[in-house]
Write an enzyme that holds these catalytic residues in place. Structure first.
Site, PDB file in Angstrom:
ATOM      1  N   ASP A  78       0.959  -1.361   0.089  1.00 52.52           N
ATOM      2  CA  ASP A  78      -0.047  -0.120   0.031  1.00 52.52           C
ATOM      3  C   ASP A  78       0.741   1.335   0.030  1.00 52.52           C
ATOM      4  OD1 ASP A  78      -2.568   1.407   0.600  1.00 52.52           O
ATOM      5  OD2 ASP A  78      -1.629   1.828   2.302  1.00 52.52           O
TER       6      ASP A  78
ATOM      7  N   GLU B  26       1.673  -0.493  -4.945  1.00 46.78           N
ATOM      8  CA  GLU B  26       0.758   0.561  -5.356  1.00 46.78           C
ATOM      9  C   GLU B  26       1.695   1.671  -5.437  1.00 46.78           C
ATOM     10  OE1 GLU B  26      -3.567   2.698  -3.672  1.00 46.78           O
ATOM     11  OE2 GLU B  26      -1.881   2.060  -2.116  1.00 46.78           O
TER      12      GLU B  26
END
Length: 698
Positions: free
Chosen positions: A342, A378
């Site tokens: 993330d 990401e």
């Protein structure tokens, strides 16, 4: 109670069959107390007797798994210098393998007195979760990772709780748990759908934010980690402290036996402790200046590249060690097959700018364990210069946000998208080829947990986030969605038909593109969030999969589409298209055509209103994955793509590209069962906003 010196390594609590060794890093501590809790919650404190290399450690004989514990750190209270040691705050072990309990949002959990720099002396232990000693022993007999090749991977992004919490075929006591994902009903569903890899939304122990609990909401998504080694306890079928570890392992073992990989969505960029006004639960009280990036102007405050209040300090060797130890633990001890990082740009920030060659990536590249699993970034954060799609090192794949945006724009009729559309469906070579990566560096997706579901993407122009209680200020406002003429639900047959076709268009594009397709759980059955594009706080029917409302026709379509991709390697190549004949002879590996059947000229790509194109994929020109260089023989395909709102007539190219063709699928109808043959030069009507797939017969 006897406590021996023990060892500085490994960090955390390690049970060896005769007792437990404890070790915790703190460079600023003057003293560290080990705090043990009995079943009644009574606490006993024991000073760790040794410190080696800033690691405080001790060994307790006869201390067994299930024991609840925490630390109290004595040290300087100098907020302006970034040191906020406060022994009145019970702290979680950063290396805890299991955590039990939740944060009760009492003033005691904060290190500061409200509105001041004064130390808060209220004991926090009754209000914070506890670390748990775990049993490291598990029978992994016959467990093997499926190790699905990247080009054969189909990712299914799924929430552990949301997938099964109202699943009628799963026993009530298992719904919403790790065990539910390994239940025979789930395994059968995954296999029939054709996915190869589950990407689990965060399962590291996380905290429910106080402001959400006050509104009757929860941190549903889980991007608020407090324990990087601990499976989230709420997803365990039993409440006994520590059992979540064995349950998670059994889930992985069962999924592996079914040939399904487990990928974790991990949040190493920040923690649940927030900014200077946040609670002290772990890292702040142990060594604030080591674990977090502090403002150089005033070290009471935090540098925030994540929008959550803090950023982990990737420049500190012990923080890097924490993350690497965590990754290795999940691979070696929990047997997971990969990670999706993330806000990964945050991990790459050495000083301020995102550095592709930062220490984090250097260490992973050199690690013989971590470098061998699937690594997905990401590739952005909220800081300046944080959007880094295409800039991660070799060995990494990336969530391709440019793919998502382009495909959405193309199918909603945005002008000047044709040239980029061609790049995206062929693997985004403009982003990845020059870095030595392959088409599978691109994780292609149209939707994910964050944003509209597939059904909502074609049903709403605007977000409808009223249920979140933030006045509609949360969530993305530029969704690149199109409601097909009516906002929200509609009974108009024309609207319903168009929306169904748009869903098929988006999914056919996704699964016939080069790269790795990622499907968001529930999109294949028509899940809606009623226009809410930010359900991070909605642990409710708004977010769950409703198995009693399955769009069975679309599910059948999706199963056939995933199987079609699996059966034809021309749609999942390992190498880039060259746009020329390969192996010295034959047709080009790929060729583009105008609707009249002529090969594309450069000027057509730049026509702003062009939305219709055809592409030839040469099935005899698929490079082999083996070392002998043998070609994989597949059929050739001709894809007719019409994103124009009106029907168009397309002409097949001359017979050098194929003499006879069979219509396989038309998104205006679905999969074609009856035999429809066409010949070179034939004209084919294509409905407005549709895809037609033709398979070469000779």
């Amino acid at each position: 109670m006897e406590i021996r010196p023990g060892k500085q390594y490994p960090l955390g609590a390690r049970y060896d069959g005769a007792g437990t060794n404890f070790s915790v890093f703190s460079e600023v501590a003057d003293c560290v107390e080990l705090c043990l809790f009995d079943d009644a919650g009574r606490e006993t404190r024991h000073q760790l007797p040794e410190v080696t290399g800033h690691c405080w450690h001790g060994y307790v004989p006869n201390l067994i798994p299930g024991q609840r514990y925490g630390f109290r750190v004595h040290g300087p209270w100098e907020p302006a210098e970034g040191s906020v040691c406060n022994p009145d705050k019970l702290l979680l072990d950063p290396y805890a393998k299991a955590i039990t309990g939740e944060v009760a949002w009492n003033e005691a959990v904060f290190a500061f007195k409200p509105g001041s720099d004064d130390r808060n002396e209220i004991d926090s232990s009754p209000f914070v979760p506890k670390s748990v000693v775990t049993n490291p022993f598990f029978d992994w007999t016959d467990d093997h990772s499926p190790r699905v090749p990247w080009n054969e991977t189909v990712i299914y992004e799924v929430h552990v709780r949301g997938y099964s919490v109202i699943h009628p075929e799963i026993p009530a006591e298992l719904r919403g748990t790790y065990s539910a994902l390994a239940h025979p009903a789930s395994l059968d569903y995954f296999k029939r759908l054709g996915v190869t890899s589950l990407e689990l939304m965060p399962v590291h122990q996380f905290v429910h934010d106080g402001h959400l609990l006050e509104k009757g909401l929860r941190n549903y998504w889980g991007y608020n980690t407090i324990g990087f080694f601990a499976p989230h306890s709420e997803y365990a079928a039993r409440e006994t402290a520590g059992v979540q570890v064995a349950e998670f392992k059994q889930m992985v073992k069962t999924l592996h036996k079914a040939g399904i990989e487990v990928i974790l969505d991990v949040v190493y960029n920040h923690t649940a402790e927030g900014n200077h006004d946040g609670p002290t639960l772990c890292f702040k009280g142990i060594d604030n200046g080591a674990y977090y990036r502090l403002s150089p102007e005033d070290r009471r405050y935090y540098v925030d590249y994540t929008g959550t209040g803090n950023s982990l300090n990737m420049r500190h060797p012990h923080v890097l060690q924490l993350i690497m130890d965590s990754l290795r633990y999940w691979i070696l001890e929990m047997h997971v097959d990969g990670f999706r990082f993330d806000l990964a740009s945050t991990l790459a920030r050495e000083l301020h700018d995102v550095d592709r060659l930062s220490a984090f990536f250097d260490i992973i590249q050199q690690d013989p364990v971590i470098s061998q699993v699937k690594l997905i970034a990401e590739p952005w954060d909220v800081g300046e210069g944080g959007y880094q799609v295409g800039n991660f090192p070799p060995g990494w794949s990336e969530w391709n946000g440019k793919y998502r945006d382009c495909i959405r724009d193309f199918w909603r009729g945005q002008d000047q998208t044709l040239a980029e559309f061609a790049y995206r469906v062929t693997g985004s070579s403009d982003l990845y080829e020059n870095t030595g990566r392959r088409p599978y560096a691109s994780i292609n997706f149209v939707t994910c947990h964050d944003g509209f579901t597939l059904s909502d993407l074609v049903s709403y122009n605007e977000k409808h986030n009223e249920a979140n209680g933030e006045g509609g200020a949360d969530g993305e406002s530029h969704n690149r969605s199109w409601n097909c003429g009516v906002e929200g639900p509609s009974d108009d047959p024309e609207i319903v038909t168009l929306r169904d076709r748009q869903r098929r268009n988006l999914m056919v594009t996704l699964f016939l593109s080069q790269g790795v397709p990622m499907l968001t759980a529930g999109d294949e059955i028509g899940r809606t969030q009623h226009g809410n594009n930010n359900t991070y706080c909605q642990n409710s029917e708004l977010s769950w999969l409703h198995w009693d409302k399955i769009d069975r026709e679309f599910l059948r379509f999706m199963r056939s589409l995933v199987a079609f991709r699996r059966e034809h390697p021309v749609f999942r190549r390992r190498h880039w298209f060259q746009g020329q004949a390969i192996y010295g002879r034959g047709l080009e590996d790929i060729a583009w055509f105008t609707p009249d059947g002529a090969e594309m000229e450069d000027n057509y790509w730049n026509e702003g209103y062009a939305k219709s194109i055809s592409v030839f994929l040469n099935g005899s020109a698929v490079p082999s994955p083996d070392v002998f260089g043998q070609r994989i023989q597949d059929d050739s395909f001709y894809l007719i793509i019409n994103a124009h709102y009106e029907p168009l007539e397309f002409r097949l190219p001359d017979k050098v590209w194929g003499r006879r063709w069979r219509m396989v699928m038309d998104t205006a109808e679905g999969w074609i069962e009856e035999k429809r043959e066409l010949s070179a030069g034939d004209r084919i009507p294509a409905a407005g906003r549709s895809v037609v797939v033709l398979q070469a017969l000779d």
